[in-house]
Design a protein around this motif. Structure first.
Motif, mmCIF file in Angstrom:
data_model
loop_
_atom_site.group_PDB
_atom_site.id
_atom_site.type_symbol
_atom_site.label_atom_id
_atom_site.label_comp_id
_atom_site.label_asym_id
_atom_site.label_seq_id
_atom_site.Cartn_x
_atom_site.Cartn_y
_atom_site.Cartn_z
ATOM 1 N N MET A 283 0.829 -1.202 0.000
ATOM 2 C CA MET A 283 0.000 0.000 0.000
ATOM 3 C C MET A 283 0.868 1.258 0.000
ATOM 4 N N HIS A 284 1.991 1.201 0.708
ATOM 5 C CA HIS A 284 2.882 2.360 0.770
ATOM 6 C C HIS A 284 3.535 2.605 -0.590
ATOM 7 N N ASP A 285 3.956 1.550 -1.254
ATOM 8 C CA ASP A 285 4.543 1.701 -2.587
ATOM 9 C C ASP A 285 3.497 2.235 -3.559
ATOM 10 N N PHE A 286 2.272 1.719 -3.478
ATOM 11 C CA PHE A 286 1.193 2.198 -4.350
ATOM 12 C C PHE A 286 0.900 3.671 -4.061
ATOM 13 N N ALA A 287 0.907 4.054 -2.784
ATOM 14 C CA ALA A 287 0.675 5.450 -2.415
ATOM 15 C C ALA A 287 1.744 6.359 -3.004
ATOM 16 N N ARG A 288 2.980 5.906 -2.983
ATOM 17 C CA ARG A 288 4.066 6.716 -3.540
ATOM 18 C C ARG A 288 3.922 6.832 -5.059
ATOM 19 N N ALA A 289 3.469 5.762 -5.702
ATOM 20 C CA ALA A 289 3.223 5.839 -7.142
ATOM 21 C C ALA A 289 2.093 6.830 -7.431
ATOM 22 N N ILE A 290 1.071 6.848 -6.575
ATOM 23 C CA ILE A 290 -0.026 7.814 -6.735
ATOM 24 C C ILE A 290 0.491 9.235 -6.558
ATOM 25 N N GLN A 291 1.378 9.441 -5.585
ATOM 26 C CA GLN A 291 1.963 10.770 -5.394
ATOM 27 C C GLN A 291 2.663 11.240 -6.676
ATOM 28 N N SER A 292 3.397 10.340 -7.311
ATOM 29 C CA SER A 292 4.088 10.693 -8.555
ATOM 30 C C SER A 292 3.094 10.995 -9.665
ATOM 31 N N ALA A 293 2.021 10.214 -9.740
ATOM 32 C CA ALA A 293 0.993 10.461 -10.754
ATOM 33 C C ALA A 293 0.303 11.797 -10.500
ATOM 34 N N LYS A 294 0.003 12.093 -9.244
ATOM 35 C CA LYS A 294 -0.628 13.370 -8.898
ATOM 36 C C LYS A 294 0.285 14.541 -9.262
ATOM 37 N N ALA A 295 1.574 14.397 -9.004
ATOM 38 C CA ALA A 295 2.526 15.454 -9.375
ATOM 39 C C ALA A 295 2.525 15.673 -10.886
ATOM 40 N N PHE A 296 2.390 14.585 -11.655
ATOM 41 C CA PHE A 296 2.318 14.721 -13.109
ATOM 42 C C PHE A 296 1.065 15.504 -13.500
ATOM 43 N N VAL A 297 -0.065 15.214 -12.843
ATOM 44 C CA VAL A 297 -1.303 15.939 -13.144
ATOM 45 C C VAL A 297 -1.133 17.423 -12.809
ATOM 46 N N ASP A 298 -0.512 17.708 -11.676
ATOM 47 C CA ASP A 298 -0.295 19.108 -11.296
ATOM 48 C C ASP A 298 0.525 19.850 -12.356
ATOM 49 N N ALA A 299 1.476 19.154 -12.953
ATOM 50 C CA ALA A 299 2.309 19.770 -13.993
ATOM 51 C C ALA A 299 1.645 19.729 -15.363
ATOM 52 N N ASN A 300 0.646 18.855 -15.522
ATOM 53 C CA ASN A 300 -0.049 18.681 -16.803
ATOM 54 C C ASN A 300 -1.550 18.645 -16.524
ATOM 55 N N PRO A 301 -2.196 19.805 -16.355
ATOM 56 C CA PRO A 301 -3.598 19.848 -15.903
ATOM 57 C C PRO A 301 -4.598 19.208 -16.858
ATOM 58 N N ASP A 302 -4.191 18.901 -18.078
ATOM 59 C CA ASP A 302 -5.090 18.233 -19.024
ATOM 60 C C ASP A 302 -5.045 16.721 -18.852
ATOM 61 N N THR A 303 -4.749 16.259 -17.646
ATOM 62 C CA THR A 303 -4.625 14.827 -17.341
ATOM 63 C C THR A 303 -5.634 14.440 -16.270
ATOM 64 N N LEU A 304 -6.260 13.290 -16.437
ATOM 65 C CA LEU A 304 -7.146 12.702 -15.435
ATOM 66 C C LEU A 304 -6.422 11.575 -14.717
ATOM 67 N N LEU A 305 -6.467 11.594 -13.395
ATOM 68 C CA LEU A 305 -5.980 10.486 -12.576
ATOM 69 C C LEU A 305 -7.181 9.825 -11.934
#
Length: 443
Positions: A283-305
């Motif tokens: 769960m912790h590894d998955f959470a960290r992967a989600i953090q990275s995906a969220k950071a990508f969305v923040d940098a690319n607002p035309d993205t859905l997570l």
């Protein structure tokens, strides 16, 4: 009065006393996201999110705060398959999430007649988008397979791997990036798929060092013969996060955008094993992967997570034996999965067992427990059950099954179009909304 009669009477009463409700408002027009990141925590029921919240706070030792899961949580989903069981397996649920159509347990994106059902990644390829798969299991395991292949049985893993190469959309391969395990299904006596992918221009990696050197899509990385080692049992820090960041790097420059599916595969495997320390590590590894995906969305607002689970595994309960307590703090002392600890214990001399158990778990064997361990020291299933039971008893962790349950699962969303994933929905609704976005982006 029977339950059926009571329900019938209640329905009549409600019908007599209520007025016809106003039709639900149509959702506001939403511009389609250019990129879609679809993350699936295999086996991750709602109680796993609750457990992770308390695990991060180490029980009572620190202030309990919302986790990344809590911050993104928007709804909940049902998961039933198209048979009479009500309890889905990963194949049927992944098919629902990949196609918007329900099927029977074991099926990989085929219907009841074993006919192929089009997937959202095949749709994305028709619209000119790139596709990526990341998994801590084999890349041709049930969940990722449902996005790329069609088979009446998830067990036909060689045939599924073949379809990753053989299925074409207007002459193009469907996956552009595949990162995970499963090497033995791609290099076999009868076929070398790795060589075939390389001949099509795919960069290839079979180690973490080579993964870091991948510079462009298309790319394939097979980092283990089967699934990757459990997070608790390997030195690689946050493997799913590393693969997710690499996939986003490789896909981000595609002119028409991309669809990326990331599976936290082994949350489910830990649930099947009723291994709470294993589950929290995944769960912790998955959470960290989600953090990275969220950071990508923040940098690319035309993205859905969008994040969800295919089903719940294990019937996890945060308290057991009628005791109002869950000792999340004790989980931190467990250094390996129980399966790994069992193997290590079997290799020890009897006089070493108590000290090494304390070293590997932070727990102490009392005289009766030590006697029971000595009695089954060389009997793997019995020793595993005993040691796992000691950890669950100490942490007050309960499990109802070693299989799946019919429990609803959480839905989380962030970025462009996230408002379409609020409240209660079925798993096929998630796929239909994603496929609607893919179609809309082409118009």
């Amino acid at each position: 009065m029977t339950i059926r009669t009571l329900l019938a009477c209640s329905a009549l009463l409600l019908s007599a006393c209520s007025q016809t409700p106003a039709p639900a408002p149509e959702p506001a027009e939403t511009s389609a996201p250019r990129n879609i990141i679809f993350m699936i925590g295999d086996g991750m029921g709602a109680n796993y999110l609750t457990a992770y919240r308390y695990f991060l706070a180490e029980g009572k030792q620190q202030q309990i705060k919302p986790t990344i899961y809590d911050e993104l949580w928007t709804g909940i989903s049902s998961t039933w398959p198209d048979d009479q069981t009500l309890v889905t397996d990963s194949a049927a649920s992944a098919t629902a999430l990949a196609t918007g159509i329900k099927t029977f347990n074991g099926a990989i994106s085929v219907d009841q007649q074993h006919l192929p059902i089009g997937t959202l990644m095949q749709q994305a390829k028709r619209q000119g988008k790139a596709n990526g798969i990341v998994a801590s299991s084999q890349v041709n395991h049930a969940t990722p397979a449902a996005f790329l292949a069609h088979n009446k049985s998830r067990r036909n893993m060689d045939a599924i791997a073949d379809q990753f190469f053989d299925i074409r959309i207007e002459g193009q391969l469907v996956p552009d990036v595949m990162l995970g395990g499963g090497l033995t299904h791609f290099i076999r006596d009868d076929r070398n798929l790795v060589a075939e992918f390389q001949a099509e221009g795919y960069q290839y990696a079979d180690s973490w060092q080579q993964l870091a050197q991948l510079s462009q899509a298309p790319a394939l990385a097979l980092l283990a013969d089967g699934g990757l080692p459990s997070v608790l049992n390997q030195e690689m820090e946050a493997p799913l996060q590393v693969m997710t960041e690499k996939a986003l790097e490789l896909l981000s420059n595609h002119p028409q955008g991309f669809v990326l599916m990331v599976e936290g595969s082994q949350i489910d495997w830990c649930g099947h094993a009723n291994d709470i320390a294993c589950a929290m590590a995944e769960m912790h590894d998955f959470a960290r992967a989600i953090q990275s995906a969220k950071a990508f969305v923040d940098a690319n607002p035309d993205t859905l997570l969008i994040i969800t689970a295919d089903h719940e595994t294990g019937g996890l309960a945060l308290a057991a034996d009628g005791i109002y307590e869950w000792r999340a703090d004790l989980i931190y002392g467990v250094q390996y999965t129980v399966r790994e600890i069992t193997q290590r214990m079997m290799a020890l001399e009897p006089a070493e067992l108590a000290d090494q158990w304390r070293h590997w778990t932070g727990l102490t064997l009392d005289d009766n427990q030590l006697a029971d361990v000595l009695a089954v020291h060389q009997q793997q299933p019995e020793l595993y059950a005993l040691l796992n039971g000691y950890i669950n008893q100490a942490t007050r962790t309960g499990w109802t099954t070693s299989g799946h349950t019919a429990a609803d699962v959480p839905v989380m969303a962030y970025g462009a179009g996230a408002e379409q994933f609020t409240g209660f929905m079925d798993n096929i609704d998630i796929a239909k909304r994603i496929m609607g976005f893919i179609q809309q982006s082409a118009n």
